[in-house]
Design a protein around this motif. Structure first.
Motif, short mmCIF file in Angstrom:
data_model
loop_
_atom_site.label_atom_id
_atom_site.label_comp_id
_atom_site.label_asym_id
_atom_site.label_seq_id
_atom_site.Cartn_x
_atom_site.Cartn_y
_atom_site.Cartn_z
N THR A 167 0.88 -1.17 0.00
CA THR A 167 0.00 0.00 0.00
C THR A 167 0.91 1.21 0.00
OG1 THR A 167 -1.64 -1.19 1.30
CG2 THR A 167 -1.84 1.20 1.25
N LEU A 168 0.72 2.07 -0.99
CA LEU A 168 1.59 3.24 -1.12
C LEU A 168 0.77 4.50 -0.90
CD1 LEU A 168 3.34 1.95 -4.35
CD2 LEU A 168 4.43 2.16 -2.13
N SER A 169 1.22 5.34 0.01
CA SER A 169 0.52 6.61 0.23
C SER A 169 0.77 7.51 -0.97
CB SER A 169 1.08 7.29 1.48
OG SER A 169 2.43 7.65 1.24
N ASN A 170 0.03 8.59 -1.07
CA ASN A 170 0.26 9.56 -2.14
C ASN A 170 1.73 9.98 -2.14
OD1 ASN A 170 0.50 12.19 -3.41
ND2 ASN A 170 -1.71 12.13 -3.65
N ALA A 171 2.28 10.27 -0.95
CA ALA A 171 3.68 10.72 -0.87
C ALA A 171 4.63 9.63 -1.36
CB ALA A 171 4.02 11.12 0.56
N ALA A 172 4.31 8.36 -1.01
CA ALA A 172 5.20 7.26 -1.41
C ALA A 172 5.18 7.02 -2.92
CB ALA A 172 4.80 5.99 -0.68
N MET A 173 4.16 7.54 -3.59
CA MET A 173 4.11 7.41 -5.06
C MET A 173 5.12 8.35 -5.73
SD MET A 173 2.06 5.02 -6.05
CE MET A 173 1.70 5.36 -7.77
N GLY A 174 5.64 9.31 -4.99
CA GLY A 174 6.69 10.20 -5.52
C GLY A 174 6.25 10.90 -6.80
N TYR A 175 5.09 11.56 -6.75
CA TYR A 175 4.54 12.14 -7.97
C TYR A 175 5.20 13.46 -8.37
CZ TYR A 175 0.62 8.89 -8.46
OH TYR A 175 -0.15 7.78 -8.68
N SER A 176 5.41 13.60 -9.68
CA SER A 176 5.73 14.91 -10.26
C SER A 176 5.05 14.91 -11.63
CB SER A 176 7.24 15.10 -10.37
OG SER A 176 7.81 14.05 -11.10
N TYR A 177 5.31 15.91 -12.44
CA TYR A 177 4.63 16.04 -13.74
C TYR A 177 4.83 14.79 -14.61
CZ TYR A 177 4.07 17.76 -18.56
OH TYR A 177 3.72 17.91 -19.88
N ARG A 178 3.72 14.11 -14.91
CA ARG A 178 3.71 12.89 -15.75
C ARG A 178 4.72 11.84 -15.29
NH1 ARG A 178 0.06 15.29 -16.34
NH2 ARG A 178 -0.76 16.32 -18.17
N HIS A 179 4.88 11.75 -13.99
CA HIS A 179 5.90 10.83 -13.47
C HIS A 179 5.54 10.37 -12.07
CE1 HIS A 179 9.89 9.13 -12.87
NE2 HIS A 179 9.92 9.72 -11.69
N SER A 180 5.83 9.09 -11.80
CA SER A 180 5.74 8.58 -10.45
C SER A 180 7.04 7.84 -10.17
CB SER A 180 4.56 7.61 -10.35
OG SER A 180 4.88 6.55 -9.48
N SER A 181 7.54 7.95 -8.95
CA SER A 181 8.75 7.17 -8.63
C SER A 181 8.41 6.10 -7.60
CB SER A 181 9.88 8.09 -8.17
OG SER A 181 9.41 8.99 -7.19
N ALA A 182 7.26 5.44 -7.83
CA ALA A 182 6.89 4.30 -6.99
C ALA A 182 7.96 3.23 -7.15
CB ALA A 182 5.54 3.76 -7.45
N PRO A 183 8.12 2.36 -6.13
CA PRO A 183 9.16 1.34 -6.21
C PRO A 183 9.06 0.52 -7.51
CG PRO A 183 8.13 1.33 -4.06
CD PRO A 183 7.37 2.31 -4.88
N GLU A 184 10.18 0.28 -8.13
CA GLU A 184 10.30 -0.47 -9.38
C GLU A 184 9.59 -1.83 -9.27
OE1 GLU A 184 11.86 -0.45 -13.20
OE2 GLU A 184 12.00 1.15 -11.72
N GLY A 185 8.88 -2.22 -10.28
CA GLY A 185 8.33 -3.58 -10.33
C GLY A 185 6.97 -3.75 -9.67
N VAL A 186 6.46 -2.71 -9.00
CA VAL A 186 5.15 -2.87 -8.35
C VAL A 186 4.06 -2.80 -9.42
CG1 VAL A 186 3.46 -1.84 -6.77
CG2 VAL A 186 5.88 -1.92 -6.12
N ILE A 187 3.12 -3.77 -9.36
CA ILE A 187 1.97 -3.77 -10.26
C ILE A 187 0.80 -3.19 -9.46
CG2 ILE A 187 0.43 -5.22 -11.66
CD1 ILE A 187 2.93 -6.36 -12.53
N PHE A 188 0.29 -2.07 -9.91
CA PHE A 188 -0.84 -1.46 -9.20
C PHE A 188 -2.11 -2.23 -9.52
CE2 PHE A 188 1.76 2.44 -10.46
CZ PHE A 188 2.57 2.35 -9.34
N THR A 189 -2.91 -2.48 -8.49
CA THR A 189 -4.17 -3.18 -8.73
C THR A 189 -5.37 -2.26 -8.50
OG1 THR A 189 -4.00 -3.99 -6.47
CG2 THR A 189 -3.33 -5.50 -8.23
#
Ligand SMILES: Cc1cc2nc3c(=O)[nH]c(=O)nc-3n(C[C@H](O)[C@H](O)[C@H](O)COP(=O)(O)OP(=O)(O)OC[C@H]3O[C@@H](n4cnc5c(N)ncnc54)[C@H](O)[C@@H]3O)c2cc1C
Length: 305
Positions: A167-189
Protein backbone atom coordinates in the motif's frame (compact mmCIF):
# COMPACT_ATOMS: atom_id res chain seq x y z
CA UNK A 1 10.96 -29.00 -29.62
CA UNK A 2 11.97 -26.62 -26.80
CA UNK A 3 9.16 -25.49 -24.52
CA UNK A 4 8.19 -21.82 -24.66
CA UNK A 5 8.54 -19.57 -21.61
CA UNK A 6 4.78 -19.72 -21.05
CA UNK A 7 4.83 -23.55 -21.18
CA UNK A 8 7.73 -23.73 -18.73
CA UNK A 9 6.06 -21.33 -16.33
CA UNK A 10 2.74 -23.15 -16.54
CA UNK A 11 4.54 -26.38 -15.60
CA UNK A 12 6.28 -24.66 -12.65
CA UNK A 13 3.13 -22.92 -11.39
CA UNK A 14 0.46 -25.65 -11.26
CA UNK A 15 -2.00 -23.55 -9.25
CA UNK A 16 -2.11 -20.71 -11.76
CA UNK A 17 -5.70 -19.90 -12.77
CA UNK A 18 -5.24 -16.95 -15.14
CA UNK A 19 -4.44 -17.05 -18.85
CA UNK A 20 -0.78 -17.50 -19.78
CA UNK A 21 -0.16 -17.42 -23.53
CA UNK A 22 2.94 -17.58 -25.73
CA UNK A 23 3.95 -15.18 -28.45
CA UNK A 24 1.06 -12.71 -28.35
CA UNK A 25 0.65 -9.71 -30.63
CA UNK A 26 0.74 -6.39 -28.80
CA UNK A 27 0.15 -4.34 -31.96
CA UNK A 28 -3.51 -5.35 -31.61
CA UNK A 29 -3.58 -3.87 -28.13
CA UNK A 30 -1.62 -0.62 -28.24
CA UNK A 31 -3.05 2.58 -29.71
CA UNK A 32 -0.25 2.97 -32.27
CA UNK A 33 -1.16 -0.46 -33.71
CA UNK A 34 2.52 -1.26 -34.29
CA UNK A 35 5.32 -3.14 -32.60
CA UNK A 36 6.47 -6.60 -31.69
CA UNK A 37 4.99 -9.46 -29.70
CA UNK A 38 5.03 -10.45 -26.05
CA UNK A 39 7.08 -13.59 -25.44
CA UNK A 40 4.47 -14.50 -22.81
CA UNK A 41 1.28 -12.66 -21.88
CA UNK A 42 -0.31 -13.25 -18.48
CA UNK A 43 -3.83 -12.17 -17.54
CA UNK A 44 -4.33 -12.98 -13.84
CA UNK A 45 -7.68 -14.38 -12.68
CA UNK A 46 -7.66 -12.18 -9.56
CA UNK A 47 -5.34 -10.67 -6.95
CA UNK A 48 -4.44 -14.01 -5.35
CA UNK A 49 -3.51 -15.38 -8.75
CA UNK A 50 -1.31 -12.35 -9.46
CA UNK A 51 0.38 -12.70 -6.06
CA UNK A 52 0.98 -16.43 -6.63
CA UNK A 53 2.43 -15.76 -10.09
CA UNK A 54 4.83 -13.05 -8.90
CA UNK A 55 5.93 -15.04 -5.84
CA UNK A 56 6.88 -18.01 -8.02
CA UNK A 57 8.28 -16.18 -11.06
CA UNK A 58 11.97 -17.10 -11.39
CA UNK A 59 14.17 -14.08 -10.61
CA UNK A 60 15.84 -14.19 -14.03
CA UNK A 61 12.55 -13.80 -15.96
CA UNK A 62 11.82 -10.13 -16.70
CA UNK A 63 8.25 -8.88 -16.42
CA UNK A 64 6.32 -5.71 -17.05
CA UNK A 65 2.73 -4.51 -17.11
CA UNK A 66 0.71 -2.74 -19.74
CA UNK A 67 -2.68 -1.07 -19.54
CA UNK A 68 -4.65 0.04 -22.58
CA UNK A 69 -1.46 0.95 -24.45
CA UNK A 70 -2.39 4.59 -25.00
CA UNK A 71 1.03 5.91 -23.97
CA UNK A 72 3.19 3.07 -25.23
CA UNK A 73 5.50 2.35 -28.12
CA UNK A 74 6.45 -1.34 -28.20
CA UNK A 75 9.59 -1.74 -30.30
CA UNK A 76 9.42 -4.08 -33.31
CA UNK A 77 11.47 -6.89 -31.71
CA UNK A 78 8.84 -7.25 -28.98
CA UNK A 79 8.93 -7.78 -25.24
CA UNK A 80 11.07 -10.56 -23.78
CA UNK A 81 9.81 -12.23 -20.59
CA UNK A 82 6.28 -11.89 -19.28
CA UNK A 83 3.92 -9.03 -20.04
CA UNK A 84 1.09 -8.75 -17.51
CA UNK A 85 -2.26 -7.29 -18.42
CA UNK A 86 -5.06 -6.83 -15.89
CA UNK A 87 -8.59 -7.60 -17.07
CA UNK A 88 -12.17 -7.34 -15.85
CA UNK A 89 -11.61 -8.70 -12.31
CA UNK A 90 -9.48 -5.60 -11.72
CA UNK A 91 -11.96 -3.10 -13.18
CA UNK A 92 -14.36 -2.55 -10.25
CA UNK A 93 -15.33 1.01 -9.33
CA UNK A 94 -16.96 1.71 -5.96
CA UNK A 95 -17.92 5.16 -4.65
CA UNK A 96 -17.55 5.42 -0.87
CA UNK A 97 -18.29 7.92 1.88
CA UNK A 98 -16.92 11.48 2.05
CA UNK A 99 -16.46 11.80 -1.73
CA UNK A 100 -14.09 8.84 -1.89
CA UNK A 101 -13.92 6.46 -4.82
CA UNK A 102 -12.19 3.10 -5.06
CA UNK A 103 -11.25 1.98 -8.56
CA UNK A 104 -9.39 -1.03 -9.92
CA UNK A 105 -6.34 -0.51 -12.12
CA UNK A 106 -8.07 -1.94 -15.19
CA UNK A 107 -10.99 0.49 -14.95
CA UNK A 108 -10.99 2.82 -17.97
CA UNK A 109 -10.34 6.42 -16.93
CA UNK A 110 -13.48 7.55 -18.73
CA UNK A 111 -15.58 5.08 -16.69
CA UNK A 112 -14.01 6.44 -13.50
CA UNK A 113 -15.09 9.95 -14.57
CA UNK A 114 -18.63 8.82 -15.39
CA UNK A 115 -19.14 6.73 -12.23
CA UNK A 116 -17.84 9.59 -10.08
CA UNK A 117 -20.29 11.89 -11.85
CA UNK A 118 -23.21 9.51 -11.17
CA UNK A 119 -22.22 9.41 -7.49
CA UNK A 120 -22.05 13.22 -7.29
CA UNK A 121 -18.28 13.22 -6.72
CA UNK A 122 -16.55 16.14 -8.41
CA UNK A 123 -12.88 16.41 -9.40
CA UNK A 124 -12.72 13.45 -11.80
CA UNK A 125 -14.01 15.10 -15.01
CA UNK A 126 -10.44 15.35 -16.39
CA UNK A 127 -10.39 11.53 -16.70
CA UNK A 128 -13.23 11.70 -19.26
CA UNK A 129 -10.78 12.62 -22.02
CA UNK A 130 -7.89 10.31 -21.14
CA UNK A 131 -8.11 7.06 -23.09
CA UNK A 132 -6.10 4.84 -20.72
CA UNK A 133 -6.96 2.74 -17.68
CA UNK A 134 -6.35 3.74 -14.08
CA UNK A 135 -3.13 1.68 -13.67
CA UNK A 136 -1.51 3.71 -16.45
CA UNK A 137 -2.82 6.95 -14.96
CA UNK A 138 -1.37 6.03 -11.55
CA UNK A 139 1.99 5.22 -13.14
CA UNK A 140 2.12 8.24 -15.48
CA UNK A 141 0.40 10.76 -13.19
CA UNK A 142 -1.94 11.37 -16.10
CA UNK A 143 -3.54 14.78 -16.12
CA UNK A 144 -5.56 17.25 -18.12
CA UNK A 145 -7.61 20.43 -17.70
CA UNK A 146 -5.57 21.52 -14.69
CA UNK A 147 -5.97 18.31 -12.65
CA UNK A 148 -3.55 15.40 -12.24
CA UNK A 149 -4.13 11.88 -10.96
CA UNK A 150 -1.94 12.75 -7.95
CA UNK A 151 -4.48 15.43 -6.93
CA UNK A 152 -7.02 12.64 -6.31
CA UNK A 153 -4.94 9.74 -4.99
CA UNK A 154 -5.15 8.85 -1.31
CA UNK A 155 -3.53 5.40 -1.46
CA UNK A 156 -2.43 3.02 -4.20
CA UNK A 157 -2.58 -0.77 -3.80
CA UNK A 158 -0.51 -3.35 -5.63
CA UNK A 159 1.90 -6.28 -5.51
CA UNK A 160 5.69 -6.25 -5.64
CA UNK A 161 8.10 -8.62 -7.37
CA UNK A 162 7.96 -11.01 -4.39
CA UNK A 163 4.17 -11.18 -4.69
CA UNK A 164 3.67 -9.25 -1.43
CA UNK A 165 0.76 -6.79 -1.17
CA UNK A 166 1.90 -3.18 -0.90
CA UNK A 167 0.00 0.00 0.00
CA UNK A 168 1.59 3.24 -1.12
CA UNK A 169 0.52 6.61 0.23
CA UNK A 170 0.26 9.56 -2.14
CA UNK A 171 3.68 10.72 -0.87
CA UNK A 172 5.20 7.26 -1.41
CA UNK A 173 4.11 7.41 -5.06
CA UNK A 174 6.69 10.20 -5.52
CA UNK A 175 4.54 12.14 -7.97
CA UNK A 176 5.73 14.91 -10.26
CA UNK A 177 4.63 16.04 -13.74
CA UNK A 178 3.71 12.89 -15.75
CA UNK A 179 5.90 10.83 -13.47
CA UNK A 180 5.74 8.58 -10.45
CA UNK A 181 8.75 7.17 -8.63
CA UNK A 182 6.89 4.30 -6.99
CA UNK A 183 9.16 1.34 -6.21
CA UNK A 184 10.30 -0.47 -9.38
CA UNK A 185 8.33 -3.58 -10.33
CA UNK A 186 5.15 -2.87 -8.35
CA UNK A 187 1.97 -3.77 -10.26
CA UNK A 188 -0.84 -1.46 -9.20
CA UNK A 189 -4.17 -3.18 -8.73
CA UNK A 190 -6.27 -0.21 -7.63
CA UNK A 191 -6.44 3.05 -5.75
CA UNK A 192 -8.48 4.89 -3.18
CA UNK A 193 -9.10 8.42 -4.38
CA UNK A 194 -10.95 11.45 -3.11
CA UNK A 195 -12.88 14.24 -4.87
CA UNK A 196 -15.44 16.62 -3.52
CA UNK A 197 -19.24 16.44 -3.17
CA UNK A 198 -20.86 18.29 -6.11
CA UNK A 199 -24.15 18.51 -8.01
CA UNK A 200 -24.39 15.88 -10.75
CA UNK A 201 -25.55 18.47 -13.30
CA UNK A 202 -22.50 20.67 -12.72
CA UNK A 203 -20.18 17.69 -13.04
CA UNK A 204 -21.94 16.60 -16.24
CA UNK A 205 -21.39 20.03 -17.80
CA UNK A 206 -17.68 19.71 -17.00
CA UNK A 207 -17.43 16.18 -18.41
CA UNK A 208 -19.21 17.23 -21.62
CA UNK A 209 -16.86 20.21 -22.02
CA UNK A 210 -13.78 17.99 -21.54
CA UNK A 211 -15.00 15.54 -24.21
CA UNK A 212 -15.98 18.28 -26.70
CA UNK A 213 -12.62 20.07 -26.31
CA UNK A 214 -10.77 16.79 -26.96
CA UNK A 215 -12.67 15.97 -30.10
CA UNK A 216 -11.91 19.42 -31.50
CA UNK A 217 -8.22 19.64 -30.61
CA UNK A 218 -6.70 16.14 -30.69
CA UNK A 219 -6.50 13.33 -33.24
CA UNK A 220 -8.52 11.06 -30.92
CA UNK A 221 -9.46 8.58 -33.63
CA UNK A 222 -5.93 8.14 -34.98
CA UNK A 223 -3.34 5.48 -34.25
CA UNK A 224 -1.28 7.53 -31.80
CA UNK A 225 0.37 7.40 -28.40
CA UNK A 226 -0.99 10.67 -27.00
CA UNK A 227 1.39 13.48 -26.08
CA UNK A 228 4.81 12.44 -27.34
CA UNK A 229 6.92 14.80 -25.26
CA UNK A 230 6.53 16.33 -21.81
CA UNK A 231 6.00 20.09 -21.73
CA UNK A 232 9.30 21.64 -20.62
CA UNK A 233 8.83 23.97 -17.60
CA UNK A 234 6.91 27.07 -18.74
CA UNK A 235 6.83 25.95 -22.40
CA UNK A 236 4.51 23.97 -24.68
CA UNK A 237 6.01 20.98 -26.45
CA UNK A 238 3.56 21.34 -29.37
CA UNK A 239 4.64 24.95 -29.96
CA UNK A 240 8.35 24.08 -29.94
CA UNK A 241 7.68 21.25 -32.42
CA UNK A 242 5.66 23.58 -34.63
CA UNK A 243 8.28 26.34 -34.51
CA UNK A 244 10.91 23.79 -35.53
CA UNK A 245 8.90 23.25 -38.73
CA UNK A 246 7.89 19.68 -37.90
CA UNK A 247 4.10 19.88 -38.50
CA UNK A 248 3.30 17.05 -40.94
CA UNK A 249 6.93 15.77 -40.95
CA UNK A 250 6.94 12.12 -42.09
CA UNK A 251 9.26 9.12 -41.76
CA UNK A 252 7.96 5.91 -43.35
CA UNK A 253 4.38 5.51 -42.15
CA UNK A 254 4.84 7.84 -39.18
CA UNK A 255 3.79 11.49 -39.23
CA UNK A 256 3.73 14.47 -36.89
CA UNK A 257 0.01 15.25 -36.59
CA UNK A 258 -1.24 18.24 -38.59
CA UNK A 259 -3.93 18.81 -35.93
CA UNK A 260 -1.75 18.65 -32.79
CA UNK A 261 2.01 18.74 -33.27
CA UNK A 262 2.81 16.93 -30.01
CA UNK A 263 1.08 13.81 -31.39
CA UNK A 264 2.82 11.30 -33.68
CA UNK A 265 0.53 9.20 -35.86
CA UNK A 266 0.78 5.89 -37.63
CA UNK A 267 -0.79 6.98 -40.92
CA UNK A 268 -0.57 3.41 -42.25
CA UNK A 269 2.14 0.78 -42.41
CA UNK A 270 4.42 2.47 -39.87
CA UNK A 271 6.86 0.40 -37.86
CA UNK A 272 7.74 1.22 -34.28
CA UNK A 273 11.20 2.11 -35.62
CA UNK A 274 9.63 4.73 -37.96
CA UNK A 275 7.77 6.30 -35.03
CA UNK A 276 10.79 6.33 -32.74
CA UNK A 277 13.03 7.71 -35.53
CA UNK A 278 10.48 10.47 -36.22
CA UNK A 279 10.35 11.37 -32.52
CA UNK A 280 14.16 11.53 -32.38
CA UNK A 281 14.27 13.69 -35.54
CA UNK A 282 11.75 16.08 -33.96
CA UNK A 283 13.86 16.25 -30.81
CA UNK A 284 16.94 17.02 -32.92
CA UNK A 285 15.21 19.82 -34.84
CA UNK A 286 13.71 21.35 -31.70
CA UNK A 287 17.12 21.33 -30.02
CA UNK A 288 18.61 23.00 -33.11
CA UNK A 289 15.99 25.76 -33.36
CA UNK A 290 15.25 26.49 -29.69
CA UNK A 291 18.03 24.86 -27.67
CA UNK A 292 15.40 22.91 -25.70
CA UNK A 293 15.86 19.16 -25.19
CA UNK A 294 12.43 17.54 -25.31
CA UNK A 295 11.89 14.56 -23.02
CA UNK A 296 9.78 11.62 -24.22
CA UNK A 297 6.47 11.22 -22.38
CA UNK A 298 5.56 8.10 -24.37
CA UNK A 299 7.06 4.99 -22.79
CA UNK A 300 9.22 3.13 -25.30
CA UNK A 301 9.62 -0.49 -24.30
CA UNK A 302 10.97 -3.75 -25.73
CA UNK A 303 13.79 -4.50 -28.14
CA UNK A 304 14.48 -3.28 -31.67
CA UNK A 305 13.94 -5.78 -34.52
C1 LIG B 1 -5.65 10.43 -27.95
C2 LIG B 1 -4.89 10.41 -26.66
C3 LIG B 1 -5.03 11.45 -25.74
C4 LIG B 1 -4.32 11.45 -24.53
N1 LIG B 1 -4.48 12.49 -23.65
C5 LIG B 1 -3.81 12.49 -22.48
C6 LIG B 1 -3.97 13.57 -21.54
O1 LIG B 1 -4.71 14.50 -21.75
N2 LIG B 1 -3.27 13.52 -20.38
C7 LIG B 1 -2.43 12.49 -20.09
O2 LIG B 1 -1.82 12.49 -19.01
N3 LIG B 1 -2.25 11.46 -20.96
C8 LIG B 1 -2.93 11.43 -22.13
N4 LIG B 1 -2.74 10.40 -23.01
C9 LIG B 1 -1.78 9.33 -22.66
C10 LIG B 1 -2.39 8.13 -21.93
O3 LIG B 1 -3.77 7.99 -22.20
C11 LIG B 1 -2.16 8.21 -20.41
O4 LIG B 1 -0.79 8.28 -20.08
C12 LIG B 1 -2.76 6.96 -19.71
O5 LIG B 1 -2.72 7.19 -18.32
C13 LIG B 1 -2.01 5.68 -20.03
O6 LIG B 1 -2.80 4.61 -19.55
P1 LIG B 1 -2.78 3.18 -20.26
O7 LIG B 1 -3.71 2.28 -19.54
O8 LIG B 1 -3.01 3.31 -21.72
O9 LIG B 1 -1.26 2.75 -19.95
P2 LIG B 1 -0.18 2.16 -20.95
O10 LIG B 1 0.07 3.11 -22.08
O11 LIG B 1 -0.52 0.76 -21.30
O12 LIG B 1 1.11 2.16 -20.00
C14 LIG B 1 1.72 3.39 -19.63
C15 LIG B 1 2.69 3.12 -18.46
O13 LIG B 1 1.91 2.77 -17.31
C16 LIG B 1 2.40 1.55 -16.75
N5 LIG B 1 1.25 0.82 -16.20
C17 LIG B 1 0.07 0.53 -16.81
N6 LIG B 1 -0.73 -0.17 -15.98
C18 LIG B 1 -0.02 -0.35 -14.83
C19 LIG B 1 -0.29 -1.02 -13.60
N7 LIG B 1 -1.44 -1.68 -13.39
N8 LIG B 1 0.67 -1.02 -12.64
C20 LIG B 1 1.84 -0.37 -12.82
N9 LIG B 1 2.15 0.29 -13.96
C21 LIG B 1 1.23 0.29 -14.96
C22 LIG B 1 3.03 0.80 -17.92
O14 LIG B 1 4.00 -0.13 -17.48
C23 LIG B 1 3.64 1.96 -18.71
O15 LIG B 1 4.90 2.32 -18.16
C24 LIG B 1 -3.44 10.37 -24.24
C25 LIG B 1 -3.31 9.31 -25.14
C26 LIG B 1 -4.02 9.33 -26.35
C27 LIG B 1 -3.85 8.18 -27.28
Amino acid sequence: MTATLAERLAAQLPKLRGRLLSDQSLAEVVWFRVGGRAEALFTPADEDDLAYFLSRLPAEVPYGVIGLGSNLLVRDGGLPGVTIRLGKPFATIAPGRDATLWAGAAAADKRVALEAMEAGIGGFAFFAGIPGALGGALAMNAGANGTETSDRVVEVFGFDRAGDAVTLSNAAMGYSYRHSSAPEGVIFTGALMRGEQRERAAIKAEVDAVIAHREASQPTRSRTGGSTFKNPPGLSAWRLVDEAGCRGLTIGGAQVSELHTNFLINVGGATAADIEALGEEVRRRVKETSGVELEWEIKRIGVAA
